[in-house]
Write an enzyme that holds these catalytic residues in place. Sequence first.
Site, mmCIF file in Angstrom:
data_model
loop_
_atom_site.group_PDB
_atom_site.id
_atom_site.type_symbol
_atom_site.label_atom_id
_atom_site.label_comp_id
_atom_site.label_asym_id
_atom_site.label_seq_id
_atom_site.Cartn_x
_atom_site.Cartn_y
_atom_site.Cartn_z
ATOM 1 N N GLY A 20 0.809 -1.227 0.000
ATOM 2 C CA GLY A 20 0.000 0.000 0.000
ATOM 3 C C GLY A 20 0.834 1.264 0.000
ATOM 4 O O GLY A 20 2.033 1.244 0.324
ATOM 5 N N PRO A 22 2.111 5.054 1.189
ATOM 6 C CA PRO A 22 2.353 5.568 2.549
ATOM 7 C C PRO A 22 1.063 6.145 3.134
ATOM 8 O O PRO A 22 0.147 6.514 2.393
ATOM 9 C CB PRO A 22 3.391 6.678 2.317
ATOM 10 C CG PRO A 22 4.038 6.346 1.005
ATOM 11 C CD PRO A 22 2.991 5.675 0.183
ATOM 12 N N ALA A 23 0.996 6.214 4.449
ATOM 13 C CA ALA A 23 -0.152 6.785 5.195
ATOM 14 C C ALA A 23 -1.439 6.001 4.979
ATOM 15 O O ALA A 23 -2.518 6.579 4.878
ATOM 16 C CB ALA A 23 -0.349 8.263 4.843
ATOM 17 N N ARG A 239 -8.569 -0.524 38.277
ATOM 18 C CA ARG A 239 -8.908 -1.614 39.189
ATOM 19 C C ARG A 239 -10.165 -1.190 39.937
ATOM 20 O O ARG A 239 -10.525 -0.016 39.968
ATOM 21 C CB ARG A 239 -7.771 -1.840 40.192
ATOM 22 C CG ARG A 239 -6.639 -2.628 39.585
ATOM 23 C CD ARG A 239 -5.512 -2.800 40.580
ATOM 24 N NE ARG A 239 -5.831 -3.748 41.641
ATOM 25 C CZ ARG A 239 -5.051 -3.971 42.692
ATOM 26 N NH1 ARG A 239 -3.914 -3.309 42.815
ATOM 27 N NH2 ARG A 239 -5.398 -4.850 43.617
ATOM 28 N N HIS A 240 -10.833 -2.143 40.556
ATOM 29 C CA HIS A 240 -11.944 -1.797 41.445
ATOM 30 C C HIS A 240 -11.391 -0.943 42.591
ATOM 31 O O HIS A 240 -10.172 -0.918 42.837
ATOM 32 C CB HIS A 240 -12.566 -3.089 41.990
ATOM 33 C CG HIS A 240 -11.522 -4.008 42.572
ATOM 34 N ND1 HIS A 240 -10.948 -3.803 43.800
ATOM 35 C CD2 HIS A 240 -10.920 -5.098 42.048
ATOM 36 C CE1 HIS A 240 -10.051 -4.726 44.024
ATOM 37 N NE2 HIS A 240 -10.000 -5.531 42.965
ATOM 38 N N ASN A 246 -8.603 -6.563 50.218
ATOM 39 C CA ASN A 246 -7.337 -5.829 50.037
ATOM 40 C C ASN A 246 -6.836 -5.317 51.385
ATOM 41 O O ASN A 246 -5.645 -5.393 51.685
ATOM 42 C CB ASN A 246 -7.513 -4.635 49.084
ATOM 43 C CG ASN A 246 -7.757 -5.026 47.636
ATOM 44 O OD1 ASN A 246 -8.397 -4.294 46.884
ATOM 45 N ND2 ASN A 246 -7.270 -6.182 47.224
ATOM 46 N N ARG A 292 -16.852 -6.487 43.636
ATOM 47 C CA ARG A 292 -16.040 -5.279 43.833
ATOM 48 C C ARG A 292 -15.910 -4.437 42.563
ATOM 49 O O ARG A 292 -15.744 -3.218 42.647
ATOM 50 C CB ARG A 292 -14.670 -5.624 44.442
ATOM 51 C CG ARG A 292 -13.821 -6.657 43.713
ATOM 52 C CD ARG A 292 -12.685 -7.094 44.632
ATOM 53 N NE ARG A 292 -11.700 -8.004 44.065
ATOM 54 C CZ ARG A 292 -11.847 -9.322 43.987
ATOM 55 N NH1 ARG A 292 -12.982 -9.880 44.364
ATOM 56 N NH2 ARG A 292 -10.859 -10.082 43.510
ATOM 57 N N GLU A 312 -10.968 -12.057 38.242
ATOM 58 C CA GLU A 312 -9.562 -12.106 38.661
ATOM 59 C C GLU A 312 -8.971 -13.509 38.508
ATOM 60 O O GLU A 312 -9.696 -14.519 38.516
ATOM 61 C CB GLU A 312 -9.438 -11.619 40.119
ATOM 62 C CG GLU A 312 -8.032 -11.566 40.707
ATOM 63 C CD GLU A 312 -7.020 -10.762 39.878
ATOM 64 O OE1 GLU A 312 -6.963 -10.912 38.637
ATOM 65 O OE2 GLU A 312 -6.241 -10.006 40.487
ATOM 66 N N ARG A 337 6.213 -19.844 42.327
ATOM 67 C CA ARG A 337 5.467 -18.742 41.694
ATOM 68 C C ARG A 337 6.374 -17.520 41.508
ATOM 69 O O ARG A 337 6.344 -16.862 40.476
ATOM 70 C CB ARG A 337 4.246 -18.382 42.540
ATOM 71 C CG ARG A 337 3.346 -17.382 41.841
ATOM 72 C CD ARG A 337 1.976 -17.288 42.484
ATOM 73 N NE ARG A 337 1.062 -16.629 41.579
ATOM 74 C CZ ARG A 337 0.674 -15.360 41.678
ATOM 75 N NH1 ARG A 337 1.110 -14.620 42.670
ATOM 76 N NH2 ARG A 337 -0.157 -14.842 40.802
ATOM 77 N N HIS A 377 -9.389 -6.333 37.632
ATOM 78 C CA HIS A 377 -8.515 -6.732 38.745
ATOM 79 C C HIS A 377 -7.035 -6.618 38.383
ATOM 80 O O HIS A 377 -6.686 -6.527 37.206
ATOM 81 C CB HIS A 377 -8.852 -8.170 39.146
ATOM 82 C CG HIS A 377 -10.309 -8.347 39.409
ATOM 83 N ND1 HIS A 377 -10.854 -8.240 40.655
ATOM 84 C CD2 HIS A 377 -11.353 -8.584 38.559
ATOM 85 C CE1 HIS A 377 -12.166 -8.421 40.584
ATOM 86 N NE2 HIS A 377 -12.490 -8.633 39.323
ATOM 87 N N ALA A 379 -4.381 -8.757 38.289
ATOM 88 C CA ALA A 379 -3.727 -9.680 37.347
ATOM 89 C C ALA A 379 -4.283 -9.490 35.934
ATOM 90 O O ALA A 379 -3.520 -9.483 34.953
ATOM 91 C CB ALA A 379 -3.920 -11.127 37.812
HETATM 92 O O1 LIG Z 1 -0.435 -12.054 40.889
HETATM 93 P P1 LIG Z 1 -0.414 -11.295 42.167
HETATM 94 O O2 LIG Z 1 0.706 -10.291 42.248
HETATM 95 O O3 LIG Z 1 -0.479 -12.173 43.350
HETATM 96 O O4 LIG Z 1 -1.710 -10.363 42.114
HETATM 97 C C1 LIG Z 1 -2.980 -10.927 41.935
HETATM 98 C C2 LIG Z 1 -3.787 -10.676 43.163
HETATM 99 O O5 LIG Z 1 -4.202 -9.332 43.214
HETATM 100 C C3 LIG Z 1 -5.432 -9.194 43.932
HETATM 101 C C4 LIG Z 1 -5.194 -8.373 45.164
HETATM 102 O O6 LIG Z 1 -4.202 -8.898 45.977
HETATM 103 O O7 LIG Z 1 -6.305 -8.639 43.001
HETATM 104 P P2 LIG Z 1 -7.613 -7.668 43.091
HETATM 105 O O8 LIG Z 1 -7.650 -7.031 44.455
HETATM 106 O O9 LIG Z 1 -7.397 -6.628 42.008
HETATM 107 O O10 LIG Z 1 -8.808 -8.509 42.779
HETATM 108 C C5 LIG Z 1 -5.811 -10.657 44.259
HETATM 109 O O11 LIG Z 1 -7.176 -10.909 44.267
HETATM 110 C C6 LIG Z 1 -5.076 -11.434 43.224
HETATM 111 O O12 LIG Z 1 -4.876 -12.785 43.502
#
Ligand SMILES: O=P(O)(O)OC[C@H]1O[C@@](CO)(OP(=O)(O)O)[C@@H](O)[C@@H]1O
Length: 458
Positions: A20, A22-23, A239-240, A246, A292, A312, A337, A377, A379
């Site tokens: 194609g 350019p742009a 995030r929530h 937490n 949450r 999550e 882990r 969340h 992760a």
């Molecule tokens: O992979 P790590 O660093 O353990 O983080 C994931 C963790 O974060 C958390 C909080 O510690 O998530 P969240 O509060 O956003 O739902 C846990 O529920 C989850 O297992």
Amino acid sequence: MAFYKISNPTDHRICVVMVGLPARGKTFISQKLVGYLSWLSIKAKCFTFADFRRKCGHLSPHALEFNKNTGVINEGVESNDEDEDEEVIEEQALEQIRKWFQSENGVIAVLDDTNITSNRRRSIIEFCQKNNIQPIFVESWSEDEDFVQCNVKDMGRKSIEYKHMDPLEAKQKVMENINKFKKNYEPLDFEKDSDLTFVKLNSGSKEILINKIQTYLQSKIVFYILNLDLKPRCIWLSRHGESLYNLEQKIGGDSLLSKRGEKYSSKLPAIVKESAGLKEKDIVVWTSTLKRTQQTAQYLTNKKLQWRALDELDAGICDGMTYEEIEEKYPDDFQARDENKYEFRYRGGESYRDVALRLEPVIMELERQENILIITHQAVLRCIYAYYMNIPQEQSPWVSIPLHTLIKIEPRAYKTKVTTIKANIPAVSTYKVKGTSHVGEAEDVYTKPYGIIKDTSS
Ligand SMILES: O=P(O)(O)OC[C@H]1O[C@@](CO)(OP(=O)(O)O)[C@@H](O)[C@@H]1O
């Protein structure tokens, strides 16, 4: 460890050849495609001929000179025999691709260049046949002025060829270049090119023509490209609000928000409004199915959608425990882990890789949509953030995604812009520091270099 494993890699080598003027969004498609494939653990690399020409000392036909000693690009030096030089450079560049397939066990190479003549494409096919590579041509075609001008502006501002110039001059140069290429342009043709595997896109995804897609990997590539919308858009990630779990440093669960978390949810609509400058109907809110995230979205009057895929990471037998309890009860798992967080799968639960895989439909849908706010969340957001920012898999579980912070992402062809907006409502840290069971300050290597940080007054 690569997820996509093949017994005989040479059977599956693919070269995606962009076609194609350019742009037309070729660089955007190339970069997005490589980012997506890498995120899915498929070894992919983008080869930009302009980069290669620059390294060789020419940027024909852009007439720039690259000084190998200083690394500076000078303007206005024409090559004496452009055509001959161009041929040599093209051959050498293809050689780079061949070497990459061979030495790195590459699976998908993306060739980001104009490839506008039939002859040029035939020489790429010859190269592919010789090296047991399947070519797929992806043509991005457009005569839509708005579409082209938007790309011209982006190129003028961000592309290495033009960004050192004054914006008006850059725009003029890009336009000159387009006109130069136009004279020789031979678009892909269903009759003449009926033997080729190709996708033809008209102004992004306005109209799509597909020819001769044959293998699973080819269809995966094409499906992704079909879902890409080249229009500029924003994605907001949050995030929530701080949850009761937490506060207690417990992972997983389905707890409600703390008082401070509630405060964040009531402030969120104003923060989003200020950051977006859009009407509520123009942003759709996606949440997980957990309480949450829904509580966090409660004061947003936008259209909302719940995704189970945004729930999550499932901590299996460790759900509801603190990191200290996990270390005490399952010391081997705890250490394993930390050593390989991306691959580690909780007993009866998930790994980050599992989360990324279940997020694939979310990513695909995100590419089709315009403006989305995702409330989910830690992760899950790490995986989504890694996709947009091309963060290596093994690093993605260590990215800092703090509570009470809105992250605005603006994907562009040459660089994705990130703005971090802090709500100024205190919250605990849930960042588990590597090698300990403590939560604390994140190293934050991947968030800081990209982010422009804004604070909102409380
Ligand atoms: O992979 P790590 O660093 O353990 O983080 C994931 C963790 O974060 C958390 C909080 O510690 O998530 P969240 O509060 O956003 O739902 C846990 O529920 C989850 O297992």
